[in-house]
Design a protein around this motif. Structure first.
Motif, PDB file in Angstrom:
ATOM      1  N   VAL A  90       0.837  -1.210   0.000  1.00 24.61           N
ATOM      2  CA  VAL A  90       0.000   0.000   0.000  1.00 24.61           C
ATOM      3  C   VAL A  90       0.869   1.255   0.000  1.00 24.61           C
ATOM      4  O   VAL A  90       0.533   2.249  -0.646  1.00 24.61           O
ATOM      5  N   THR A  91       2.012   1.209   0.679  1.00 30.25           N
ATOM      6  CA  THR A  91       2.929   2.352   0.681  1.00 30.25           C
ATOM      7  C   THR A  91       3.502   2.590  -0.717  1.00 30.25           C
ATOM      8  O   THR A  91       3.564   3.736  -1.190  1.00 30.25           O
ATOM      9  N   GLU A  92       3.889   1.515  -1.387  1.00 24.93           N
ATOM     10  CA  GLU A  92       4.415   1.645  -2.756  1.00 24.93           C
ATOM     11  C   GLU A  92       3.337   2.161  -3.713  1.00 24.93           C
ATOM     12  O   GLU A  92       3.620   2.961  -4.593  1.00 24.93           O
ATOM     13  N   LEU A  93       2.097   1.685  -3.535  1.00 20.87           N
ATOM     14  CA  LEU A  93       1.008   2.159  -4.388  1.00 20.87           C
ATOM     15  C   LEU A  93       0.852   3.673  -4.281  1.00 20.87           C
ATOM     16  O   LEU A  93       0.707   4.366  -5.277  1.00 20.87           O
ATOM     17  N   LYS A  94       0.926   4.190  -3.065  1.00 22.35           N
ATOM     18  CA  LYS A  94       0.810   5.636  -2.864  1.00 22.35           C
ATOM     19  C   LYS A  94       1.990   6.371  -3.493  1.00 22.35           C
ATOM     20  O   LYS A  94       1.830   7.407  -4.115  1.00 22.35           O
ATOM     21  N   LYS A  95       3.213   5.806  -3.351  1.00 21.54           N
ATOM     22  CA  LYS A  95       4.397   6.430  -3.964  1.00 21.54           C
ATOM     23  C   LYS A  95       4.254   6.507  -5.478  1.00 21.54           C
ATOM     24  O   LYS A  95       4.598   7.508  -6.089  1.00 21.54           O
ATOM     25  N   ILE A  96       3.750   5.431  -6.076  1.00 23.44           N
ATOM     26  CA  ILE A  96       3.640   5.367  -7.533  1.00 23.44           C
ATOM     27  C   ILE A  96       2.536   6.273  -8.049  1.00 23.44           C
ATOM     28  O   ILE A  96       2.739   7.012  -9.020  1.00 23.44           O
ATOM     29  N   LEU A  97       1.385   6.241  -7.407  1.00 21.89           N
ATOM     30  CA  LEU A  97       0.230   6.978  -7.913  1.00 21.89           C
ATOM     31  C   LEU A  97       0.055   8.365  -7.292  1.00 21.89           C
ATOM     32  O   LEU A  97      -0.712   9.173  -7.813  1.00 21.89           O
ATOM     33  N   GLY A  98       0.750   8.608  -6.194  1.00 19.38           N
ATOM     34  CA  GLY A  98       0.707   9.933  -5.574  1.00 19.38           C
ATOM     35  C   GLY A  98      -0.440  10.106  -4.667  1.00 19.38           C
ATOM     36  O   GLY A  98      -0.992  11.071  -4.366  1.00 19.38           O
TER      37      GLY A  98
END
Length: 132
Positions: free
Chosen positions: A124-132
């Motif tokens: 979930v942390t990576e998803l936020k990093k990728i999509l902003g």
């Protein structure tokens, strides 16, 4: 059933977040460094886990702008399901929840609980990093 869950808010419309998650080719970007030999299509993926074996997963169900369900595509030591649920919190904000449900006996629970919880938090942390 042992359940691990992580959630996060992302400043993107729900359709954008769902579009990313519905394609297994994008999931490599959500994986930790312990994952190697990634091979994927839109519907399935296989990869190696460091110090373990290969794993094959497939997307078993997609509900547009709502959820993506991922299950094993081949034999695994225990039953597991990964479920991404995306919910609109407004025009440009989406809540993404990753739930991993696993049938773990006591020995597997001791060994796998830490890594599975770390995986949900990491993704979930990576998803936020990728999509902003």
């Amino acid at each position: 059933m042992t359940v691990f869950e992580s959630k996060i808010s992302i400043n993107k419309p729900v359709a954008d977040v769902f579009a990313f998650l519905k394609d297994f080719n994008n999931h490599q970007q959500l994986m930790p460094d312990s994952i190697s030999e990634w091979v994927s299509t839109t519907n399935d993926a296989s990869f190696a886990i460091k110090n373990m074996s290969r794993l094959s997963l497939k997307i078993s169900n997609r509900i547009p702008n709502s959820s993506v369900i991922i299950v094993p595509a081949s034999a695994v030591p225990f039953n597991i399901e990964m479920r991404w649920v995306v919910t609109s919190l407004g025009e440009d904000t989406t809540e993404a929840i990753l739930t991993v449900s696993a049938e773990l006996n006591m020995m597997m629970k001791v060994m796998a609980s830490g890594p599975l919880k770390k995986l949900t938090d990491f993704q979930v942390t990576e998803l936020k990093k990728i999509l902003g």
